[in-house]
Scaffold this motif. Structure first.
Motif, PDB file in Angstrom:
ATOM      1  N   THR A 283       2.747   3.192  -7.967  1.00  0.00           N
ATOM      2  CA  THR A 283       2.528   2.595  -9.276  1.00  0.00           C
ATOM      3  C   THR A 283       3.065   3.556 -10.331  1.00  0.00           C
ATOM      4  OG1 THR A 283       0.538   1.484  -8.496  1.00  0.00           O
ATOM      5  CG2 THR A 283       0.738   1.767 -10.861  1.00  0.00           C
ATOM      6  N   CYS A 284       3.707   3.000 -11.344  1.00  0.00           N
ATOM      7  CA  CYS A 284       4.266   3.839 -12.403  1.00  0.00           C
ATOM      8  C   CYS A 284       3.143   4.251 -13.354  1.00  0.00           C
ATOM      9  CB  CYS A 284       5.347   3.082 -13.170  1.00  0.00           C
ATOM     10  SG  CYS A 284       5.914   3.950 -14.636  1.00  0.00           S
ATOM     11  N   SER A 285       3.048   5.558 -13.617  1.00  0.00           N
ATOM     12  CA  SER A 285       1.964   6.030 -14.477  1.00  0.00           C
ATOM     13  C   SER A 285       2.264   5.759 -15.949  1.00  0.00           C
ATOM     14  CB  SER A 285       1.737   7.522 -14.248  1.00  0.00           C
ATOM     15  OG  SER A 285       2.901   8.244 -14.575  1.00  0.00           O
ATOM     16  N   GLU A 286       3.482   5.343 -16.234  1.00  0.00           N
ATOM     17  CA  GLU A 286       3.882   5.106 -17.623  1.00  0.00           C
ATOM     18  C   GLU A 286       3.676   3.633 -18.016  1.00  0.00           C
ATOM     19  OE1 GLU A 286       4.670   7.728 -19.291  1.00  0.00           O
ATOM     20  OE2 GLU A 286       5.307   6.834 -21.187  1.00  0.00           O
ATOM     21  N   CYS A 287       4.140   2.711 -17.174  1.00  0.00           N
ATOM     22  CA  CYS A 287       4.036   1.291 -17.532  1.00  0.00           C
ATOM     23  C   CYS A 287       3.183   0.504 -16.533  1.00  0.00           C
ATOM     24  CB  CYS A 287       5.417   0.656 -17.639  1.00  0.00           C
ATOM     25  SG  CYS A 287       6.215   0.459 -16.025  1.00  0.00           S
ATOM     26  N   PHE A 288       2.742   1.163 -15.475  1.00  0.00           N
ATOM     27  CA  PHE A 288       1.870   0.588 -14.453  1.00  0.00           C
ATOM     28  C   PHE A 288       2.515  -0.503 -13.609  1.00  0.00           C
ATOM     29  CE2 PHE A 288      -2.649   0.583 -13.073  1.00  0.00           C
ATOM     30  CZ  PHE A 288      -2.809   1.960 -13.139  1.00  0.00           C
ATOM     31  N   ARG A 302      10.673   6.924  -9.124  1.00  0.00           N
ATOM     32  CA  ARG A 302      11.519   6.339 -10.161  1.00  0.00           C
ATOM     33  C   ARG A 302      11.022   4.928 -10.439  1.00  0.00           C
ATOM     34  NH1 ARG A 302      15.254   8.913  -7.527  1.00  0.00           N
ATOM     35  NH2 ARG A 302      16.201  10.669  -8.611  1.00  0.00           N
ATOM     36  N   CYS A 303      10.711   4.653 -11.697  1.00  0.00           N
ATOM     37  CA  CYS A 303      10.214   3.320 -12.018  1.00  0.00           C
ATOM     38  C   CYS A 303      11.397   2.398 -12.299  1.00  0.00           C
ATOM     39  CB  CYS A 303       9.302   3.371 -13.236  1.00  0.00           C
ATOM     40  SG  CYS A 303       8.705   1.736 -13.710  1.00  0.00           S
ATOM     41  N   SER A 304      11.445   1.234 -11.611  1.00  0.00           N
ATOM     42  CA  SER A 304      12.561   0.319 -11.813  1.00  0.00           C
ATOM     43  C   SER A 304      12.376  -0.490 -13.099  1.00  0.00           C
ATOM     44  CB  SER A 304      12.678  -0.616 -10.602  1.00  0.00           C
ATOM     45  OG  SER A 304      11.420  -1.183 -10.319  1.00  0.00           O
ATOM     46  N   GLU A 305      11.169  -0.488 -13.631  1.00  0.00           N
ATOM     47  CA  GLU A 305      10.893  -1.254 -14.853  1.00  0.00           C
ATOM     48  C   GLU A 305      11.244  -0.469 -16.113  1.00  0.00           C
ATOM     49  OE1 GLU A 305       9.589  -4.504 -15.113  1.00  0.00           O
ATOM     50  OE2 GLU A 305      10.050  -4.559 -12.960  1.00  0.00           O
ATOM     51  N   CYS A 306      10.665   0.731 -16.222  1.00  0.00           N
ATOM     52  CA  CYS A 306      10.845   1.471 -17.476  1.00  0.00           C
ATOM     53  C   CYS A 306      11.697   2.729 -17.310  1.00  0.00           C
ATOM     54  CB  CYS A 306       9.497   1.838 -18.085  1.00  0.00           C
ATOM     55  SG  CYS A 306       8.634   3.124 -17.184  1.00  0.00           S
ATOM     56  N   GLY A 307      12.093   3.026 -16.076  1.00  0.00           N
ATOM     57  CA  GLY A 307      12.968   4.179 -15.871  1.00  0.00           C
ATOM     58  C   GLY A 307      12.259   5.520 -15.837  1.00  0.00           C
ATOM     59  N   PHE A 308      10.940   5.486 -15.858  1.00  0.00           N
ATOM     60  CA  PHE A 308      10.170   6.733 -15.833  1.00  0.00           C
ATOM     61  C   PHE A 308      10.414   7.470 -14.516  1.00  0.00           C
ATOM     62  CE2 PHE A 308       6.223   8.839 -14.470  1.00  0.00           C
ATOM     63  CZ  PHE A 308       6.084   9.766 -15.490  1.00  0.00           C
ATOM     64  N   THR A 309      10.640   8.769 -14.609  1.00  0.00           N
ATOM     65  CA  THR A 309      10.884   9.565 -13.416  1.00  0.00           C
ATOM     66  C   THR A 309       9.955  10.774 -13.406  1.00  0.00           C
ATOM     67  OG1 THR A 309      13.190   8.959 -13.590  1.00  0.00           O
ATOM     68  CG2 THR A 309      12.660  10.723 -12.051  1.00  0.00           C
TER      69      THR A 309
END
Ligand code: ZN
Length: 349
Positions: A283-288, A302-309
């Motif tokens: 789970t992305c800690s930035e956009c969930f 690597r988040c495919s939604e918001c690009g958070f790495t």
């Protein structure tokens, strides 16, 4: 003492501490082996019994204190203030018993009692009851703690990471030897357990404990001192038969660190939240948003939604913290509640 008190309870009136005390005085007068023991410790056992009995009457559905089998119960003796003293770092008990103590820390005040116990491995411990001032340190920051093999604890803040120190080489070799020793002996799955197996199992348990007893207490204190909310991954050690020695060692280290951290946090009055480990690493800690499952050797998230790495474990630690901050104990809980997520702040990778 305990079993005699249980016997008194079963065969007559409810025994109070004063009644039991009188019986003890009479018995000591005519029994020499009883006189050879400390009266303070004997009385204290009766007092503990009387308290347990009182408690069992007050709490509904609670059974009465039961007999204790000598072979199954580990020795434990309590001494009140007139039954012990401390002189030059030694613990002095009645009947001329003088024990050198390895002090884990200084006593903050004069102890009012001490309980001397032996654990299953044959080590003796003394726990003192002391009075201490609890100083409330205001701490507002939260911290998330994710467990792992190479780094025992990865937290939202790099300063609080706990690297896995591992077994020292000698320790690992000794443990492997003890385990081979166990494997060669009759384990008791078919037929009786052999004495050699028991001895080897004891040796292995001793080494496991030694290896897990790392300095996690110092680390836990540091984490607790600076954080008001502690979100901990609710890791359950598996100890799978197939697991490697290194894996078992890491599991033991995690178990020890988790126990100490939770205990320390609760004692300091911090909010401690155990978070289910499911989905925390995907789970992305930035956009969930949820991404596909990462391979075990994939260290970067690597988040495919918001690009958070971020580093995979660091991201998981942040997810844990977010879950706890939203008042939940699982990623699913947050998703179902439909909270909008946006976590500020910079990220340490
Ligand atoms: Zn994202």
């Amino acid at each position: 003492m305990w079993n005699e008190a249980v016997y008194q309870q079963k065969s007559g009136d409810r025994p109070t501490f004063s009644k039991l005390g009188k019986l003890l005085t009479e018995a000591r007068a005519r029994t020499s082996w009883l006189r050879a023991g400390s009266q303070v410790a004997q009385q204290q056992t009766l007092r503990t019994y009387a308290q347990a009995l009182d408690h069992s009457f007050k709490v509904k559905g609670r059974g009465r204190p039961a007999f204790k089998a000598r072979k199954k119960v580990l020795p434990s003796l309590e001494y009140t203030v007139r039954g012990f003293s401390i002189r030059e770092g030694r613990l002095l008990l009645p009947k001329g018993v003088s024990i050198p103590v390895i002090w884990s820390r200084d006593l903050p005040s004069e102890p009012t009692s001490v309980r001397v116990t032996r654990d299953s491995l044959g080590y003796w411990y003394a726990s003192f009851v002391v009075r201490r001032e609890v100083e409330a340190i205001p701490a507002v920051e939260g911290v998330g703690v994710d467990w792992g093999v190479s780094v025992t604890a990865t937290t939202t803040d790099t300063r609080f990471d706990l690297p896995f120190l591992g077994y020292r080489k000698r320790c690992a070799a000794e443990l492997a030897k003890a385990q081979r020793c166990m494997a060669r002996r009759r384990s008791g799955q078919r037929g009786p357990q052999s004495r050699g197996y028991k001895r080897a199992a004891h040796e292995a348990a001793k080494l496991h404990k030694k290896a897990a007893r790392q300095n996690s207490r110092v680390w836990a204190k540091r984490v607790v001192a600076e954080h008001g909310l502690i979100a901990v991954e609710d890791f359950k050690p598996k100890f799978l038969a197939k697991a490697t020695l290194a894996r078992k060692a890491a599991d033991a280290a995690i178990g020890a660190a988790k126990r100490v951290l939770v205990e320390c946090g609760v004692r300091a009055g911090r909010r401690v939240v155990l978070v289910q480990p499911a989905f925390t690493s995907m789970t992305c800690s930035e956009c969930f948003a949820r991404t596909k499952r990462l391979d075990l050797d994939e260290r970067t998230f690597r988040c495919s939604e918001c690009g958070f790495t971020a580093c995979r474990d660091r991201n998981a630690a942040r997810v844990l913290l977010v879950v706890a901050e939203r008042g939940h104990s699982s990623v699913e809980g947050v998703r179902q509640a439909g909270h909008l997520l946006r976590v500020g702040g910079s990220v340490a990778v």
